[in-house]
Design an enzyme around this catalytic site. Sequence first.
Site, PDB file in Angstrom:
ATOM      1  N   ASP A 280       2.955  -4.601   8.020  1.00 55.81           N
ATOM      2  CA  ASP A 280       1.728  -3.822   7.900  1.00 55.81           C
ATOM      3  C   ASP A 280       0.565  -4.818   7.947  1.00 55.81           C
ATOM      4  OD1 ASP A 280      -0.572  -2.731   6.872  1.00 55.81           O
ATOM      5  OD2 ASP A 280       0.374  -1.810   5.124  1.00 55.81           O
TER       6      ASP A 280
ATOM      7  N   HIS B 100       0.876  -1.179   0.000  1.00 50.01           N
ATOM      8  CA  HIS B 100       0.000   0.000   0.000  1.00 50.01           C
ATOM      9  C   HIS B 100       0.911   1.226   0.000  1.00 50.01           C
ATOM     10  CE1 HIS B 100      -2.812   2.920   1.846  1.00 50.01           C
ATOM     11  NE2 HIS B 100      -3.796   2.114   1.495  1.00 50.01           N
TER      12      HIS B 100
ATOM     13  N   CYS C 294      -4.635   2.414  -3.725  1.00 51.82           N
ATOM     14  CA  CYS C 294      -3.384   2.893  -3.115  1.00 51.82           C
ATOM     15  C   CYS C 294      -2.248   1.895  -3.329  1.00 51.82           C
ATOM     16  CB  CYS C 294      -3.552   3.192  -1.629  1.00 51.82           C
ATOM     17  SG  CYS C 294      -4.676   4.541  -1.325  1.00 51.82           S
TER      18      CYS C 294
ATOM     19  N   GLN D  22      -4.622  -5.390   6.762  1.00 51.53           N
ATOM     20  CA  GLN D  22      -5.599  -6.305   6.161  1.00 51.53           C
ATOM     21  C   GLN D  22      -5.551  -7.702   6.776  1.00 51.53           C
ATOM     22  OE1 GLN D  22      -7.902  -5.356   4.114  1.00 51.53           O
ATOM     23  NE2 GLN D  22      -7.124  -3.316   3.625  1.00 51.53           N
TER      24      GLN D  22
ATOM     25  N   LYS E 124     -10.646  -0.948  10.200  1.00 51.93           N
ATOM     26  CA  LYS E 124     -10.771  -2.123   9.331  1.00 51.93           C
ATOM     27  C   LYS E 124     -11.115  -3.359  10.155  1.00 51.93           C
ATOM     28  CE  LYS E 124      -7.359  -0.329   6.068  1.00 51.93           C
ATOM     29  NZ  LYS E 124      -8.161   0.168   4.950  1.00 51.93           N
TER      30      LYS E 124
HETATM   31  N1  PLP Z   1      -1.856  -0.848   4.596  1.00 47.43           N
HETATM   32  C1  PLP Z   1      -2.794  -1.562   3.984  1.00 47.43           C
HETATM   33  C2  PLP Z   1      -2.455  -2.930   3.491  1.00 47.43           C
HETATM   34  C3  PLP Z   1      -4.063  -1.028   3.809  1.00 47.43           C
HETATM   35  O1  PLP Z   1      -5.000  -1.734   3.198  1.00 47.43           O
HETATM   36  C4  PLP Z   1      -4.344   0.274   4.282  1.00 47.43           C
HETATM   37  C5  PLP Z   1      -5.651   0.898   4.048  1.00 47.43           C
HETATM   38  O2  PLP Z   1      -6.346   0.588   3.121  1.00 47.43           O
HETATM   39  C6  PLP Z   1      -3.333   0.973   4.936  1.00 47.43           C
HETATM   40  C7  PLP Z   1      -2.097   0.386   5.081  1.00 47.43           C
HETATM   41  C8  PLP Z   1      -3.539   2.345   5.474  1.00 47.43           C
HETATM   42  O3  PLP Z   1      -4.413   2.281   6.546  1.00 47.43           O
HETATM   43  P1  PLP Z   1      -4.944   3.623   7.238  1.00 47.43           P
HETATM   44  O4  PLP Z   1      -5.459   4.476   6.112  1.00 47.43           O
HETATM   45  O5  PLP Z   1      -6.016   3.147   8.151  1.00 47.43           O
HETATM   46  O6  PLP Z   1      -3.801   4.239   7.938  1.00 47.43           O
END
Ligand code: PLP
Length: 419
Positions: free
Chosen positions: A212, A135, A377, A215, A238
């Site tokens: 990270d 992401h 993203c 998900q 999420k």
């Molecule tokens: N990492 C992953 C894999 C994501 O799917 C997302 C959000 O879609 C993020 C990071 C960023 O999360 P946040 O916008 O809640 O900080």
Amino acid sequence: MPHTVTEPTRVKAPFDVMRLRQDFPILAREVHGKPLIYLDNAATSQTPQSVIDVFSDYYSRYNANIHRGLHTLADEATAAFEGTRHRVKEFLNAEDARQVIFTRGTTEAINLVVQSWGRQHLASGDEVLISMLEHHSNIVPWQLLAAEIGFTIKVIPVEANGALDMAAYRALLSERTQLVAVNHVSNAFGTINPVQEMAALAHQYGALILIDGAQAAPHQVVDVQAIDADFYAFSGHKVYGPTGVGVLYGKQALLEAMPPWQGGGEMIQSVSFDAGTTFAAIPHKFEAGTPAIAEVIALGKALEWVESVGITAIGAWEGRLLDHATQAVSCIDGLRILGTAPQKAGVLSFVVDGAHSQDIGLLIDQLGVAIRTGHHCAQPLLAHFGVDATCRASFAAYNTLEEVDHFIEALNRVIGMVR
Ligand code: PLP
């Protein structure tokens, strides 16, 4: 008839999707005169009533700033806030609640590591490995710092099915590697990465691993000790919680040795114009200013909800929904699924010949179905696969097989309209 799936390990009540849907008031609404079918859970999941109630309860009964307060309201708010820290510790199987740092979300958690650990440790000639599946929130913070410091970012490639190329990962690791930053589950394709194996390999080279988990946390057991993660991040919104709150887990010795990245109230031990400032111990050293108190408390409620259903049962149910949807879309002429790795979470990304993803998203919304269209993203990943957008349906505990059938029916109608 409710569909039932029994959780194999920790048996609670049988998984009764129709019953647990009743916990989510939003699922009763209509969109364009049609029952809402919400399949955009990878972007944000819906919120059970118990989590929504936290906000009115907090602001009507015990709204107060936390820590250092000597009155009843401050005590109650602090206890509820710190209660979530303990719940997150259990949720991640962390060794100690002090390793749980509250942030605004995964993005801020990653930025914390980049700005604190990264600034302290990285130098020109060093390498940070990220993956093609990342992401933007696990790409851009590294790029920003690399532009200042001059370390190198190397990218672990993916195979044609969207799985990480583990042979290439092994080949990229070297004495120059300082840190590997990868997602546990890809938001764009649903690929589940072998993070435990990746951590062991990184550690062989003396490198750290930042995972990270945005998900992964909503769909599977996360055990930071079993993974041997150095850092692990996830977002509240999420995992059936509110926006504005997330978590960074870190190994205790690492967090203790890292400098603060933001200064202000709450994070100090003492402040003096003459003698300078000394900092609080972890986790407070990394929590400058008044945090999102109600949101943190609500995150605790969300994790309580997840626990009451059982994360293993949730993941198993979503797996069934994914299999059902994958089989059904595979029969659609000209539809191509992106991301067919053997290990996948409940994410179905696809493109359709002769139909722009955005048109599909807009038209299917008219039929009450919420999916996400765009680059998710993850522009480098999509560019690698030669597309600039996909349609993405992503599943949560409360989705049903009937909803998947309606989605497929709606998708077929929409494709007929745009072709
Ligand atoms: N990492 C992953 C894999 C994501 O799917 C997302 C959000 O879609 C993020 C990071 C960023 O999360 P946040 O916008 O809640 O900080």
